[in-house]
Scaffold this motif. Structure first.
Motif, PDB file in Angstrom:
ATOM      1  N   ILE A  96      11.256 -60.029 -45.821  1.00 51.61           N
ATOM      2  CA  ILE A  96      12.178 -59.261 -45.832  1.00 51.61           C
ATOM      3  C   ILE A  96      12.664 -59.047 -44.225  1.00 51.61           C
ATOM      4  N   PHE A  97      11.404 -58.812 -43.272  1.00 52.31           N
ATOM      5  CA  PHE A  97      11.444 -58.487 -41.982  1.00 52.31           C
ATOM      6  C   PHE A  97      12.014 -59.456 -41.283  1.00 52.31           C
ATOM      7  N   LYS A 120      13.912 -62.019 -42.215  1.00 54.88           N
ATOM      8  CA  LYS A 120      15.338 -62.269 -42.348  1.00 54.88           C
ATOM      9  C   LYS A 120      16.058 -61.719 -41.249  1.00 54.88           C
ATOM     10  N   GLY A 121      15.562 -60.682 -40.727  1.00 54.56           N
ATOM     11  CA  GLY A 121      16.309 -60.000 -39.510  1.00 54.56           C
ATOM     12  C   GLY A 121      16.220 -60.581 -38.403  1.00 54.56           C
ATOM     13  N   ALA A 132      10.964 -52.293 -47.558  1.00 50.92           N
ATOM     14  CA  ALA A 132      11.020 -52.581 -46.235  1.00 50.92           C
ATOM     15  C   ALA A 132      12.365 -52.976 -45.594  1.00 50.92           C
ATOM     16  N   THR A 133      12.524 -52.284 -44.396  1.00 46.11           N
ATOM     17  CA  THR A 133      13.837 -52.581 -43.738  1.00 46.11           C
ATOM     18  C   THR A 133      13.718 -52.638 -42.279  1.00 46.11           C
ATOM     19  N   LEU A 134      14.547 -53.519 -41.491  1.00 42.30           N
ATOM     20  CA  LEU A 134      14.680 -53.461 -40.168  1.00 42.30           C
ATOM     21  C   LEU A 134      15.581 -52.902 -39.581  1.00 42.30           C
ATOM     22  N   VAL A 140      13.562 -50.696 -34.609  1.00 39.95           N
ATOM     23  CA  VAL A 140      12.287 -50.417 -35.259  1.00 39.95           C
ATOM     24  C   VAL A 140      12.542 -50.735 -36.874  1.00 39.95           C
ATOM     25  N   GLY A 141      11.199 -50.766 -37.613  1.00 38.41           N
ATOM     26  CA  GLY A 141      11.048 -51.041 -38.860  1.00 38.41           C
ATOM     27  C   GLY A 141      10.697 -50.022 -39.750  1.00 38.41           C
ATOM     28  N   ASN A 142      10.573 -50.032 -41.076  1.00 40.60           N
ATOM     29  CA  ASN A 142      10.209 -49.052 -41.720  1.00 40.60           C
ATOM     30  C   ASN A 142       9.445 -49.769 -43.159  1.00 40.60           C
ATOM     31  N   THR A 143       8.326 -49.321 -43.512  1.00 34.92           N
ATOM     32  CA  THR A 143       7.868 -49.748 -44.792  1.00 34.92           C
ATOM     33  C   THR A 143       7.288 -48.360 -45.294  1.00 34.92           C
ATOM     34  N   ARG A 169      19.485 -54.009 -39.889  1.00 37.06           N
ATOM     35  CA  ARG A 169      19.822 -55.293 -39.019  1.00 37.06           C
ATOM     36  C   ARG A 169      19.787 -56.592 -39.860  1.00 37.06           C
ATOM     37  N   ASN A 170      21.060 -57.290 -39.881  1.00 39.09           N
ATOM     38  CA  ASN A 170      21.018 -58.540 -40.407  1.00 39.09           C
ATOM     39  C   ASN A 170      20.639 -58.719 -42.135  1.00 39.09           C
ATOM     40  N   GLY A 171      20.948 -57.528 -42.782  1.00 44.11           N
ATOM     41  CA  GLY A 171      20.496 -57.364 -44.298  1.00 44.11           C
ATOM     42  C   GLY A 171      18.995 -57.369 -44.303  1.00 44.11           C
ATOM     43  N   ALA A 172      18.490 -57.210 -43.248  1.00 44.48           N
ATOM     44  CA  ALA A 172      16.729 -57.146 -43.662  1.00 44.48           C
ATOM     45  C   ALA A 172      16.407 -55.901 -44.177  1.00 44.48           C
ATOM     46  N   ASN A 173      16.535 -55.741 -45.823  1.00 41.26           N
ATOM     47  CA  ASN A 173      16.192 -54.566 -46.436  1.00 41.26           C
ATOM     48  C   ASN A 173      15.614 -55.195 -47.870  1.00 41.26           C
ATOM     49  N   GLY A 174      14.568 -54.453 -48.449  1.00 39.99           N
ATOM     50  CA  GLY A 174      14.448 -54.884 -49.788  1.00 39.99           C
ATOM     51  C   GLY A 174      13.310 -54.323 -50.373  1.00 39.99           C
ATOM     52  N   ILE A 175      13.365 -54.535 -51.601  1.00 31.07           N
ATOM     53  CA  ILE A 175      12.228 -53.889 -52.730  1.00 31.07           C
ATOM     54  C   ILE A 175      11.590 -55.291 -53.169  1.00 31.07           C
ATOM     55  N   ASN A 211       7.537 -54.136 -31.988  1.00 36.45           N
ATOM     56  CA  ASN A 211       6.858 -52.604 -31.712  1.00 36.45           C
ATOM     57  C   ASN A 211       6.326 -52.044 -32.919  1.00 36.45           C
ATOM     58  N   PHE A 212       7.124 -52.151 -34.035  1.00 36.63           N
ATOM     59  CA  PHE A 212       6.797 -51.322 -34.998  1.00 36.63           C
ATOM     60  C   PHE A 212       5.556 -52.171 -35.989  1.00 36.63           C
ATOM     61  N   LEU A 236       6.115 -59.201 -48.452  1.00 30.79           N
ATOM     62  CA  LEU A 236       7.193 -58.518 -47.760  1.00 30.79           C
ATOM     63  C   LEU A 236       7.541 -58.960 -46.585  1.00 30.79           C
TER      64      LEU A 236
END
Ligand SMILES: Cc1cc2nc3c(=O)[nH]c(=O)nc-3n(C[C@H](O)[C@H](O)[C@H](O)COP(=O)(O)OP(=O)(O)OC[C@H]3O[C@@H](n4cnc5c(N)ncnc54)[C@H](O)[C@@H]3O)c2cc1C
Lengths: 182, 418
Positions: free
Chosen positions: A67-68, A70-71, B372-374, B355-358, B387-393, A11-12, A64
């Protein structure tokens, strides 16, 4: 019937790739209406795999997306590929450089590209070959450079070997030309 | 029925007039009213209509156009024109069959399910509220609304963005810029440091200096990357001072007194601390003593009033989520709420948030970084978590990230407001 699970997991994504995966700018690709097999391959290739507890460098370079991805599990990625591929393909409306489009159109390499990607850049007989007709221009050019510079070492990257013989300028023209197709 | 944008003082006096308007509210049984047409509200309205065009969607905002805060730093430093981030809400409404009403939202009857506005009462089945932030002024500093024509914070985009842009264009050799960053939690964690970098970039070109006064113990987002920019690119012209409490402001002489000494500047950009948009206080969606609206992390429904959902910057995030106050999150949670309202109207159970963020940030005129993070709701923690460590720069800033970030900007504006 829409794949609602794929829609929910993805969705995002539209905040970067555009509503239903139809990008309006030039560098982040359109994914709506892209072939399903290719979408799934592209995401699996960017996803960092864990072997013996150690994270591997993905076959395909990304800034990037790694990163996503991976989840997500493989089946979740498949669901997203299914949903995005079921959306309409919207050819880019980004203003193109018409001089480059014209140069690409007369490139002596065009015939080879077309032999796999089809004249309109949408070979529907092989879902592992990405749709490139109407894809956003900067993204297409960056992709060609990635194959040329061995940053996309995917299973089928070999088929793209021709780009190693083509100058960056000409690749840019070919990218702009494929962007201009509907 | 055109309402002009009002100052806070005018709003409080204008409010009672709304009750005098005797329009009979009409609803269809699946009417969703949305208060606030920014990142959260506009996305919810658009996605409701995409998912189910038969839902009656009414969007209310005090302004005819929403000016995006995201990318407003680019406007201030001459990298984008303000017209590129000015989004007419009628265009969105016409594209998707949304009923847009330009009005000030003034009150709520949660029992009768009626939203009160300066152009009449509106009945709803479900109400979504996304008013963004308001400033939490420190009374000791006397930094009030009227001081902001000469000392704009530009943390809510609009007129102040243009005033600050014009001030930035006047920066000259020998000047000193003082940037005061807000105490966490505030809108856009990396935003103040992006602005610091762009002040730095201007100062390098003009021969000026920058002092960053941060009340927080450290840089609050993308720390190693901003730190690198401060310590390399801006090493000789930018001074970053964490743990700094401002004790008074001399508005005439442009002197800021702090517990770390006195600083005199030629341009002062004081970004105040923040709380939820005034509207959620007016509507009774904030618990006593709190600064943000409490929500259930499974649905974003208010914990205080049933059938009212709060999204975006206004939510009390700390107890329920690790998500930042960002436009991307407001956009993504708008989609989650839209999906769930459609499910509820169809007699289905809502699904928990995914959701995700950037956030892309510029570190100079041509290079950017990102985070970026899920996120997903965790039943075990009753919280929306990574979620599942999905986070990074990224490892470093790059031109490639700047080009992608520019594309992100245009795509999210389109996904939200067109
Ligand atoms: C300098 C800066 C840079 C930023 N950069 C980024 C970025 O790169 N990426 C990112 O993701 N985020 C960024 N953000 C954050 C982002 O802008 C916010 O998180 C986002 O706008 C929050 O959305 P919202 O819906 O909560 O509020 P808003 O978008 O502020 O919308 C609130 C709306 O409600 C309306 N409203 C409020 N009260 C009333 C009332 N009583 N009656 C009628 N209407 C009302 C307002 O007019 C407004 O249109 C940035 C912010 C700043 C300040």
């Amino acid at each position: 019937q829409e794949n609602e699970e794929g829609r929910r997991f993805g969705n995002f994504c539209s905040s970067c790739h555009g509503t239903a995966g139809a990008a309006v700018s030039d560098a982040i690709p359109s994914i709506g209406g892209q072939h399903k097999d290719y979408l799934k391959n592209s995401m699996m290739d960017m996803k960092p795999m864990v072997v013996d507890g150690k994270e591997q460098t993905p076959k395909r370079y990304s800034t990037l997306m790694k990163i996503f991805l991976k989840g997500y599990s493989e089946s979740e990625i498949e669901a997203m590929a299914d949903w995005y591929s079921s959306r309409p393909w919207v050819p880019t409306s980004y203003p193109l450089n018409q001089d480059l489009v014209a140069k690409g159109k007369v490139s002596k390499h065009l015939e080879t590209c077309v032999s796999c990607h089809a004249a309109n850049g949408n070979n529907t007989s092989d879902a592992g070959i990405p749709r490139i007709g109407g894809q956003v221009p900067t993204y297409l050019y960056n992709s060609l450079l990635e194959y040329k510079n061995d940053k996309r070492m995917t299973e089928r990257a070999e088929e793209m070997a021709i780009v190693k013989e083509i100058s960056d300028e000409e690749l840019k023209a070919l990218a702009e030309y494929f962007s201009s197709l509907k | 029925k055109k309402t002009e944008q009002k100052t806070a003082a005018e709003q409080t006096t204008a409010a009672p007039a709304a009750t005098e308007i005797k329009t009979e509210p009409i609803k269809t049984g699946n009417t969703v009213v949305i208060a606030g047409g920014g990142y959260g509200g506009a996305t919810t309205a658009k996605y409701l209509k995409i998912l189910n065009p038969s839902i009656n969607v009414i969007l209310v905002d005090r302004n005819a156009e929403h000016i995006s805060c995201a990318m407003s730093n680019e406007v201030i430093f001459g990298l984008r024109d303000i017209s590129e981030i000015t989004m007419p809400l009628k265009r969105l409404a016409d594209n998707h069959g949304i009923d847009f009403r330009q009005a000030e939202v003034t009150g709520l009857d949660g029992k009768k399910k009626i939203l009160k506005t300066s152009s009449g009462d509106i009945a709803y089945d479900k109400l979504v509220v996304s008013p963004g932030i308001s400033m939490d002024y420190d009374p000791a500093l006397n930094f009030t609304e009227d001081k902001q024509a000469s000392m704009p914070h530009a943390w809510i985009a609009g007129k102040q963005t243009e005033i600050l842009r014009d001030m930035v264009s006047q920066i000259k050799s020998g000047d000193t810029v003082i940037l005061r960053t807000p105490v966490a939690l505030y809108r856009c964690p990396p935003g103040p440091y992006e602005r610091a970098c762009l002040f730095g970039s201007t100062a390098l070109k003009k021969g000026a200096k920058v002092v960053v006064l941060d009340p927080n113990p450290q840089i609050m987002s993308k720390k190693p990357l901003f730190e690198k920019a401060f310590n390399t690119t801006y090493k000789n012209i930018l001074q970053y001072i964490p743990n700094t409490k401002v004790t008074s402001i001399d508005f005439e002489k442009k002197i800021i007194k702090t517990d770390k000494g006195e600083f005199q500047g030629t341009l002062i950009n004081f970004i105040p601390d923040q709380k939820a948009g005034e509207l959620v206080f007016t509507l009774g969606l904030v618990e006593n003593g709190k600064k943000w609206a409490s929500v259930d992390p499974k649905t974003f429904e208010s914990t205080l009033i049933k059938d009212v959902y709060v999204i975006g910057d206004a939510i009390d995030s700390a107890p329920v989520t690790e998500m930042p106050k960002s436009g991307t999150i407001a956009n993504a949670t708008g989609k989650v709420v839209a999906e769930n309202l459609v499910r509820i109207f169809a007699g289905k159970e809502p699904l928990v948030p995914f959701v995700g963020n950037t956030c892309y940030s510029l570190v100079n005129d041509t290079e950017a970084i990102w985070i970026a993070t899920l996120y997903e709701y965790s039943a075990e923690k009753n919280k929306i978590v990574t979620r599942n460590g999905a986070n990074g720069i990224p490892e470093a800033a790059s031109v490639e990230n700047r080009i992608n970030g520019d594309s992100w900007g245009n795509n999210i504006l389109s996904d939200t407001f067109i």
